[in-house]
Design a protein around this motif. Structure first.
Motif, mmCIF file in Angstrom:
data_model
loop_
_atom_site.group_PDB
_atom_site.id
_atom_site.type_symbol
_atom_site.label_atom_id
_atom_site.label_comp_id
_atom_site.label_asym_id
_atom_site.label_seq_id
_atom_site.Cartn_x
_atom_site.Cartn_y
_atom_site.Cartn_z
ATOM 1 N N GLY A 28 2.650 -9.650 -7.543
ATOM 2 C CA GLY A 28 2.273 -8.848 -6.344
ATOM 3 C C GLY A 28 1.579 -9.777 -5.159
ATOM 4 O O GLY A 28 1.202 -9.321 -4.068
ATOM 5 N N TRP A 29 1.207 -10.918 -5.360
ATOM 6 C CA TRP A 29 0.706 -11.978 -4.565
ATOM 7 C C TRP A 29 1.087 -13.349 -4.688
ATOM 8 O O TRP A 29 1.744 -13.718 -5.679
ATOM 9 N N GLY A 48 -0.003 -10.877 0.020
ATOM 10 C CA GLY A 48 0.896 -9.842 -0.630
ATOM 11 C C GLY A 48 0.940 -8.577 -0.023
ATOM 12 O O GLY A 48 -0.008 -8.186 0.643
ATOM 13 N N HIS A 49 2.308 -7.983 -0.159
ATOM 14 C CA HIS A 49 2.529 -6.639 0.352
ATOM 15 C C HIS A 49 1.462 -6.274 1.521
ATOM 16 O O HIS A 49 0.521 -5.559 1.382
ATOM 17 N N ALA A 50 1.846 -6.599 2.531
ATOM 18 C CA ALA A 50 1.162 -6.105 3.736
ATOM 19 C C ALA A 50 -0.331 -6.534 3.743
ATOM 20 O O ALA A 50 -1.115 -5.989 4.732
#
Length: 83
Positions: A28-29, A48-50
């Motif tokens: 995720g990062w 990561g992710h917004a």
């Protein structure tokens, strides 16, 4: 998936203004460490992710943070009986 991650080997990237860059993929990062040629500053970024966070260090500060992280890792191992 493992929580362990390995940074890529660094490279001299002077055309991009970088003296060194290394990245690692964490679930995720994306983590990256860069040294900027003009200033000698060291940046640590997590994306990561917004979400994005970053820190900027000089060489002495980076060494101090690295030493503290190594000490914390040893304490975590000891607390888990892995030392």
């Amino acid at each position: 998936m493992s929580d362990t991650f390995t940074f890529t080997s660094g490279a001299n990237l002077r055309p991009a203004g970088l003296a060194y860059e290394s990245t690692a993929f964490i679930p995720g990062w994306l983590a990256s460490v860069r040294v900027w040629s003009a200033s000698g500053r060291i940046t640590l970024a997590m994306n990561g992710h917004a979400a994005h966070c970053g820190m900027v260090f000089d060489a002495a500060q980076a060494r101090a943070v690295a030493a503290e992280l190594l000490t914390a890792a040893a304490a975590a191992d000891a607390a888990q009986g892995r030392a």
